[in-house]
Design a protein around this motif. Structure first.
Motif, PDB file in Angstrom:
ATOM      1  N   UNK A   1       1.157  -1.066   0.173  1.00 35.37           N
ATOM      2  CA  UNK A   1       0.030  -0.005   0.036  1.00 35.37           C
ATOM      3  C   UNK A   1       0.794   1.407  -0.017  1.00 35.37           C
ATOM      4  N   UNK A   2       2.086   1.636   0.656  1.00 37.60           N
ATOM      5  CA  UNK A   2       2.662   2.494   0.962  1.00 37.60           C
ATOM      6  C   UNK A   2       3.834   2.206   0.074  1.00 37.60           C
ATOM      7  N   UNK A   3       4.486   1.039  -0.374  1.00 36.10           N
ATOM      8  CA  UNK A   3       5.845   0.936  -1.163  1.00 36.10           C
ATOM      9  C   UNK A   3       7.703   1.086   0.059  1.00 36.10           C
ATOM     10  N   UNK A   4       6.802   1.117   1.379  1.00 35.48           N
ATOM     11  CA  UNK A   4       7.850   1.751   2.180  1.00 35.48           C
ATOM     12  C   UNK A   4       7.971   0.657   3.582  1.00 35.48           C
TER      13      UNK A   4
ATOM     14  N   UNK B   1      -9.581   9.311   3.873  1.00 30.26           N
ATOM     15  CA  UNK B   1      -8.991   9.826   5.075  1.00 30.26           C
ATOM     16  C   UNK B   1      -7.828  10.184   4.468  1.00 30.26           C
ATOM     17  N   UNK B   2      -7.241   8.495   4.707  1.00 29.16           N
ATOM     18  CA  UNK B   2      -6.040   8.345   4.743  1.00 29.16           C
ATOM     19  C   UNK B   2      -5.080   8.437   3.614  1.00 29.16           C
ATOM     20  N   UNK B   3      -6.309   8.322   1.991  1.00 29.99           N
ATOM     21  CA  UNK B   3      -5.381   8.477   0.785  1.00 29.99           C
ATOM     22  C   UNK B   3      -5.240   9.646   0.466  1.00 29.99           C
TER      23      UNK B   3
ATOM     24  N   UNK C   1       1.370  10.320   3.416  1.00 29.36           N
ATOM     25  CA  UNK C   1       2.934  10.474   2.315  1.00 29.36           C
ATOM     26  C   UNK C   1       2.856  10.143   0.757  1.00 29.36           C
ATOM     27  N   UNK C   2       2.645   8.163   1.058  1.00 31.14           N
ATOM     28  CA  UNK C   2       2.766   7.994   0.155  1.00 31.14           C
ATOM     29  C   UNK C   2       2.245   6.839  -0.232  1.00 31.14           C
TER      30      UNK C   2
ATOM     31  N   UNK D   1      -2.207   0.844  -3.588  1.00 28.95           N
ATOM     32  CA  UNK D   1      -2.908   0.954  -2.779  1.00 28.95           C
ATOM     33  C   UNK D   1      -4.229   2.414  -2.571  1.00 28.95           C
ATOM     34  N   UNK D   2      -3.921   3.152  -3.652  1.00 27.36           N
ATOM     35  CA  UNK D   2      -4.750   4.086  -4.507  1.00 27.36           C
ATOM     36  C   UNK D   2      -6.020   3.997  -4.850  1.00 27.36           C
TER      37      UNK D   2
END
Length: 145
Positions: A48-51, A104-106, A110-111, A116-117
């Motif tokens: 979801x965040x590539x983090x 809201x999360x979207x 930060x990324x 995820x989007x």
């Protein structure tokens, strides 16, 4: 046709099969996201965040526990809603309780990955459509009784 404990005939037919199928799909979906959030947070953050997983407040796992609650309520509703359709309203209530959470999360993350989007954009209209159908089924069964 067997009667329910309250003396009412249980709901049957194509709509009932569709509701059962939908509840089973929701149980599966919420179980998958709960397991991901609670047990596979590294994978969750990558998808979801590539983090790297960083969650000092434990908010991802808190959210996972909420999805466990969704799962439990839907598991309880599945065998009960045909004779007590109010369970469909309860499922709607719990699903709509998070109505704006994903958008809201979207907006504030930060990324977010393209996957995820897409997933986060899809949840609000999907839940609205699901709840419209479940509530319409509840109203339909209430008129028949």
């Amino acid at each position: 046709m067997a009667s329910s404990p309250a003396g009412r005939a249980p709901v049957s037919g194509g709509r009932a099969v569709l509701v059962d199928s939908l509840l089973i799909a929701l149980i599966g979906f919420d179980l998958v996201v709960a397991i991901g959030a609670l047990l596979l947070p590294d994978l969750w953050f990558r998808l979801l965040h590539d983090a790297e997983f960083v969650d000092p407040g434990g908010l991802l796992r808190r959210t996972g526990a909420i999805w466990v609650a969704f799962t439990v309520l839907q598991v309880l509703a599945l065998p009960r809603w045909r004779t007590s359709p109010i369970w469909l309203v309860l499922v709607c209530g719990i699903r709509l309780s998070e109505m704006f959470a994903d958008w809201t999360w979207l907006a504030f993350a930060q990324h977010v990955t393209p996957f995820g989007t897409a997933a986060l954009i899809f949840t609000l209209p999907a839940n609205l459509l699901i709840c419209w159908f479940l509530f319409a089924t509840y109203r339909h069964t209430a008129r028949e009784r």
